[in-house]
Design a protein around this motif. Structure first.
Motif, mmCIF file in Angstrom:
data_model
loop_
_atom_site.group_PDB
_atom_site.id
_atom_site.type_symbol
_atom_site.label_atom_id
_atom_site.label_comp_id
_atom_site.label_asym_id
_atom_site.label_seq_id
_atom_site.Cartn_x
_atom_site.Cartn_y
_atom_site.Cartn_z
ATOM 1 N N GLN A 1 0.790 -1.234 0.000
ATOM 2 C CA GLN A 1 0.000 0.000 0.000
ATOM 3 C C GLN A 1 0.821 1.283 0.000
ATOM 4 O OE1 GLN A 1 -2.417 -1.005 3.521
ATOM 5 N NE2 GLN A 1 -4.204 -0.860 2.169
ATOM 6 N N TRP A 2 2.123 1.218 0.109
ATOM 7 C CA TRP A 2 2.932 2.427 0.235
ATOM 8 C C TRP A 2 2.814 3.355 -0.964
ATOM 9 C CZ3 TRP A 2 4.149 3.948 4.806
ATOM 10 C CH2 TRP A 2 4.344 3.001 5.817
ATOM 11 N N GLU A 3 2.527 2.832 -2.128
ATOM 12 C CA GLU A 3 2.405 3.681 -3.327
ATOM 13 C C GLU A 3 0.955 4.048 -3.639
ATOM 14 O OE1 GLU A 3 5.148 4.944 -4.753
ATOM 15 O OE2 GLU A 3 6.286 3.817 -3.258
ATOM 16 N N ASP A 4 0.006 3.610 -2.813
ATOM 17 C CA ASP A 4 -1.407 3.911 -3.050
ATOM 18 C C ASP A 4 -1.693 5.402 -2.865
ATOM 19 O OD1 ASP A 4 -1.750 1.224 -3.495
ATOM 20 O OD2 ASP A 4 -2.958 0.840 -1.707
ATOM 21 N N PRO A 5 -2.682 5.920 -3.591
ATOM 22 C CA PRO A 5 -3.015 7.345 -3.468
ATOM 23 C C PRO A 5 -3.699 7.663 -2.137
ATOM 24 C CG PRO A 5 -4.576 6.248 -4.910
ATOM 25 C CD PRO A 5 -3.526 5.218 -4.545
ATOM 26 N N THR A 6 -3.656 8.929 -1.780
ATOM 27 C CA THR A 6 -4.357 9.438 -0.601
ATOM 28 C C THR A 6 -5.241 10.600 -1.046
ATOM 29 O OG1 THR A 6 -2.750 11.148 0.001
ATOM 30 C CG2 THR A 6 -2.329 8.891 0.820
ATOM 31 N N PRO A 7 -6.102 11.102 -0.183
ATOM 32 C CA PRO A 7 -6.881 12.287 -0.545
ATOM 33 C C PRO A 7 -6.022 13.529 -0.811
ATOM 34 C CG PRO A 7 -7.951 11.137 1.252
ATOM 35 C CD PRO A 7 -6.593 10.499 1.059
ATOM 36 N N CYS A 8 -4.778 13.519 -0.374
ATOM 37 C CA CYS A 8 -3.833 14.601 -0.697
ATOM 38 C C CYS A 8 -3.281 14.293 -2.087
ATOM 39 C CB CYS A 8 -2.699 14.653 0.314
ATOM 40 S SG CYS A 8 -3.221 14.945 2.004
ATOM 41 N N ALA A 9 -3.794 14.969 -3.093
ATOM 42 C CA ALA A 9 -3.511 14.621 -4.483
ATOM 43 C C ALA A 9 -2.024 14.484 -4.800
ATOM 44 C CB ALA A 9 -4.142 15.653 -5.409
ATOM 45 N N GLU A 10 -1.190 15.282 -4.153
ATOM 46 C CA GLU A 10 0.233 15.242 -4.469
ATOM 47 C C GLU A 10 1.005 14.158 -3.726
ATOM 48 O OE1 GLU A 10 -0.283 18.136 -1.069
ATOM 49 O OE2 GLU A 10 -1.394 17.667 -2.868
ATOM 50 N N TRP A 11 0.340 13.439 -2.796
ATOM 51 C CA TRP A 11 1.045 12.467 -1.970
ATOM 52 C C TRP A 11 0.403 11.093 -2.021
ATOM 53 C CZ3 TRP A 11 0.952 16.171 2.776
ATOM 54 C CH2 TRP A 11 2.004 17.079 2.674
ATOM 55 N N ASN A 12 1.242 10.077 -2.205
ATOM 56 C CA ASN A 12 0.775 8.712 -1.993
ATOM 57 C C ASN A 12 0.966 8.393 -0.504
ATOM 58 O OD1 ASN A 12 3.500 7.926 -1.601
ATOM 59 N ND2 ASN A 12 3.731 7.285 -3.740
ATOM 60 N N VAL A 13 0.682 7.165 -0.088
ATOM 61 C CA VAL A 13 0.766 6.789 1.329
ATOM 62 C C VAL A 13 2.175 7.028 1.864
ATOM 63 C CG1 VAL A 13 0.654 4.819 2.924
ATOM 64 C CG2 VAL A 13 -1.177 5.174 1.238
ATOM 65 N N ARG A 14 3.182 6.609 1.127
ATOM 66 C CA ARG A 14 4.564 6.798 1.583
ATOM 67 C C ARG A 14 4.908 8.280 1.710
ATOM 68 N NH1 ARG A 14 9.790 7.446 0.363
ATOM 69 N NH2 ARG A 14 11.319 5.939 1.148
ATOM 70 N N ASP A 15 4.513 9.073 0.736
ATOM 71 C CA ASP A 15 4.783 10.517 0.784
ATOM 72 C C ASP A 15 4.118 11.162 1.998
ATOM 73 O OD1 ASP A 15 6.134 10.352 -1.698
ATOM 74 O OD2 ASP A 15 4.287 10.804 -2.809
ATOM 75 N N LEU A 16 2.895 10.738 2.275
ATOM 76 C CA LEU A 16 2.159 11.290 3.417
ATOM 77 C C LEU A 16 2.874 10.941 4.730
ATOM 78 C CD1 LEU A 16 -0.380 12.763 4.445
ATOM 79 C CD2 LEU A 16 -1.532 10.536 4.464
ATOM 80 N N VAL A 17 3.290 9.700 4.875
ATOM 81 C CA VAL A 17 4.030 9.301 6.073
ATOM 82 C C VAL A 17 5.359 10.053 6.129
ATOM 83 C CG1 VAL A 17 5.145 7.365 7.261
ATOM 84 C CG2 VAL A 17 2.848 7.082 6.282
ATOM 85 N N ASN A 18 6.024 10.204 5.000
ATOM 86 C CA ASN A 18 7.278 10.961 4.950
ATOM 87 C C ASN A 18 7.063 12.396 5.449
ATOM 88 O OD1 ASN A 18 10.183 10.961 3.851
ATOM 89 N ND2 ASN A 18 9.293 12.772 2.892
ATOM 90 N N HIS A 19 5.962 13.005 5.045
ATOM 91 C CA HIS A 19 5.651 14.376 5.484
ATOM 92 C C HIS A 19 5.538 14.451 7.001
ATOM 93 C CE1 HIS A 19 3.698 18.243 5.900
ATOM 94 N NE2 HIS A 19 2.622 17.663 6.405
ATOM 95 N N LEU A 20 4.780 13.531 7.594
ATOM 96 C CA LEU A 20 4.603 13.564 9.049
ATOM 97 C C LEU A 20 5.882 13.191 9.780
ATOM 98 C CD1 LEU A 20 1.927 14.110 10.870
ATOM 99 C CD2 LEU A 20 1.636 14.023 8.416
ATOM 100 N N VAL A 21 6.644 12.260 9.250
ATOM 101 C CA VAL A 21 7.928 11.936 9.876
ATOM 102 C C VAL A 21 8.807 13.183 9.878
ATOM 103 C CG1 VAL A 21 10.075 10.606 9.623
ATOM 104 C CG2 VAL A 21 7.853 9.454 9.423
ATOM 105 N N GLY A 22 8.870 13.871 8.752
ATOM 106 C CA GLY A 22 9.663 15.097 8.678
ATOM 107 C C GLY A 22 9.217 16.132 9.691
ATOM 108 N N GLU A 23 7.907 16.339 9.799
ATOM 109 C CA GLU A 23 7.378 17.303 10.772
ATOM 110 C C GLU A 23 7.785 16.926 12.192
ATOM 111 O OE1 GLU A 23 5.400 20.157 10.288
ATOM 112 O OE2 GLU A 23 5.992 19.872 8.195
ATOM 113 N N HIS A 24 7.763 15.646 12.491
ATOM 114 C CA HIS A 24 8.078 15.201 13.846
ATOM 115 C C HIS A 24 9.579 15.127 14.112
ATOM 116 C CE1 HIS A 24 4.084 14.714 15.547
ATOM 117 N NE2 HIS A 24 3.754 14.669 14.275
#
Length: 187
Positions: free
Chosen positions: A25-48
């Motif tokens: 599922q890491w490459e699956d899309p999310t409601p954030c059009a520019e981010w897949n699942v991995r990108d979304l997790v990467n964003h939150l990891v970066g923030e934290h």
């Protein structure tokens, strides 16, 4: 709902969801059009990754670009566990939420920063749940508390291109749906 309780509630749900991501599922899309699942997790990891340093008084210049790009590597779950654990500890330090932190646009009260991080955890938790096809479990009290703080800022965030325009929803929707609709998601 008090800030640290809201943060903990959103954090716990985000953590649960990260641990539910299946390998395929890491490459699956999310409601954030520019981010897949991995990108979304990467964003939150970066923030934290930023949080402990910011709460310790570091400036943006001192932190530099060390958390730019891919911060999850080959193991997004382990990257989250490490970043999330350090961030959670930093937010729970005595008086951590009483000072000021440096952010991109200004100095901000640490408590306001805490609410922004709580919003990110809660709303991106909703995004992640939809991306991996599981039910989001945002508590009504959390959604109400985050909505109360997000509503006055939503127009400014839209103008800055941070969020999409709000999605109309009926007055009687659950608090979670009202919150995500405010931030441009379709509940």
């Amino acid at each position: 709902m008090e800030l640290i309780d809201a943060f903990d509630t959103a954090f716990k749900e985000w953590d649960r969801l990260v641990h539910e991501v299946a390998e395929e599922q890491w490459e699956d899309p999310t409601p954030c059009a520019e981010w897949n699942v991995r990108d979304l997790v990467n964003h939150l990891v970066g923030e934290h990754l930023w949080a402990p340093l910011l709460l310790d008084g570091a400036t943006l210049e001192e932190i530099g670009d060390r958390f730019d790009g891919d911060v999850v590597g080959d193991d997004p779950v382990a990257a989250w566990e490490e970043a999330g654990g350090a961030s959670w500890s930093a937010f729970h330090r005595k008086k951590a939420l009483t000072g000021q932190v440096h952010v991109t646009t200004r100095m901000m009260p640490a408590a306001e920063y805490g609410w922004q991080m709580t919003l990110d955890l809660a709303v991106h938790g909703w995004d992640l749940a939809h991306g991996i096809g599981v039910r989001s479990r945002m508590l009504d009290e959390l959604a109400d508390a985050v909505y109360e703080r997000a509503a006055p800022e939503a127009e400014r965030w839209q103008g800055a291109g941070v969020i999409d325009p709000p999605v109309p929803v009926p007055d009687d929707v659950v608090p979670q749906d009202r919150l995500v609709a405010l931030l441009g998601r379709r509940p």
